[in-house]
Scaffold this active site. Structure first.
Site, mmCIF file in Angstrom:
data_model
loop_
_atom_site.group_PDB
_atom_site.id
_atom_site.type_symbol
_atom_site.label_atom_id
_atom_site.label_comp_id
_atom_site.label_asym_id
_atom_site.label_seq_id
_atom_site.Cartn_x
_atom_site.Cartn_y
_atom_site.Cartn_z
ATOM 1 N N CYS A 1 70.621 15.173 61.116
ATOM 2 C CA CYS A 1 71.245 16.430 60.700
ATOM 3 C C CYS A 1 71.580 16.335 59.224
ATOM 4 O O CYS A 1 72.045 15.293 58.763
ATOM 5 C CB CYS A 1 72.513 16.663 61.508
ATOM 6 S SG CYS A 1 73.411 18.156 61.031
ATOM 7 N N HIS B 1 69.687 22.650 68.475
ATOM 8 C CA HIS B 1 70.460 21.916 67.457
ATOM 9 C C HIS B 1 71.186 22.907 66.530
ATOM 10 O O HIS B 1 72.390 22.782 66.284
ATOM 11 C CB HIS B 1 69.523 21.006 66.655
ATOM 12 C CG HIS B 1 70.191 20.268 65.530
ATOM 13 N ND1 HIS B 1 70.309 18.892 65.505
ATOM 14 C CD2 HIS B 1 70.769 20.709 64.378
ATOM 15 C CE1 HIS B 1 70.959 18.532 64.403
ATOM 16 N NE2 HIS B 1 71.233 19.613 63.688
ATOM 17 N N GLU B 2 70.435 23.900 66.044
ATOM 18 C CA GLU B 2 71.028 24.868 65.106
ATOM 19 C C GLU B 2 72.030 25.777 65.823
ATOM 20 O O GLU B 2 73.084 26.120 65.272
ATOM 21 C CB GLU B 2 69.937 25.702 64.428
ATOM 22 C CG GLU B 2 68.915 24.897 63.624
ATOM 23 C CD GLU B 2 69.526 23.919 62.641
ATOM 24 O OE1 GLU B 2 70.628 24.182 62.127
ATOM 25 O OE2 GLU B 2 68.909 22.863 62.400
ATOM 26 N N HIS C 1 75.394 24.347 65.949
ATOM 27 C CA HIS C 1 76.192 24.490 64.709
ATOM 28 C C HIS C 1 77.006 25.784 64.737
ATOM 29 O O HIS C 1 78.108 25.843 64.185
ATOM 30 C CB HIS C 1 75.282 24.500 63.475
ATOM 31 C CG HIS C 1 74.875 23.136 63.011
ATOM 32 N ND1 HIS C 1 75.781 22.172 62.629
ATOM 33 C CD2 HIS C 1 73.653 22.569 62.853
ATOM 34 C CE1 HIS C 1 75.133 21.070 62.257
ATOM 35 N NE2 HIS C 1 73.840 21.284 62.391
#
Ligand SMILES: [Zn+2]
Length: 167
Positions: free
Chosen positions: A101, A143-144, A147
């Protein structure tokens, strides 16, 4: 004018732990931020970047995919701007692979992700898009998306596998 490269937030900064706000205005400000995120991602050689990583706690990220040393089988995909995303359904199957990341320097962690997801999001014009993602692009999306929930790979690697993706 050259598009500005933004500073990338690092773990420990509050913005990475906040739940991002939904985007309601699809205006030139948003377009400009997406362009800045794009050049920032490319400069950092990332395959994705989320708005909170550039200190903007709004529900937007860019996902990209291309073959790399670590993911030689990743498909090449035009970078895509994803706004207000939702994961509608997902496969039972999860696959574990290492993730890095841009906000977590010098660390790669094994993370379980759904192999296939059906997603909905908006583009820069506010149009609703539905898509099925499999394999590496599905991993980047998850993954994004994390966030935007205030979750990095550090927290995700500690979570029980099935306790995933709460909106
Ligand atoms: Zn990240």
């Amino acid at each position: 004018m050259k598009t500005e490269i933004l500073e990338i937030a690092q773990v420990g900064e509050t913005v990475l732990t906040q739940k991002a706000k939904l985007v309601t205005e699809f205006n030139s400000e948003l377009l400009k931020l997406s362009e800045q995120m794009m050049v920032t991602m490319v400069a950092a050689e990332g395959l994705g970047i989320a708005a909170p990583q550039v200190h903007q706690s709004i529900s937007m990220f860019i996902m990209a995919s291309r073959p790399t040393l670590r993911y030689p089988n990743a498909p090449t995909m035009e970078p895509t701007v994803v706004i207000n995303p939702t994961i509608l359904t997902h496969s039972e199957t999860m696959l574990v692979d290492e993730e890095g990341c841009l906000s977590v320097a010098n660390k790669r962690l094994p993370i379980a992700r759904y192999d296939e997801i059906n997603v909905q999001y908006q583009d820069l014009q506010g149009r609703v898009i539905k898509q099925t993602l499999t394999g590496f692009p599905a991993r980047v999306f998850q993954h994004e998306h994390d966030h935007l929930l205030g979750i990095t790979v550090l927290e995700r690697s500690q979570m029980p596998e099935q306790n995933f993706i709460e909106q």
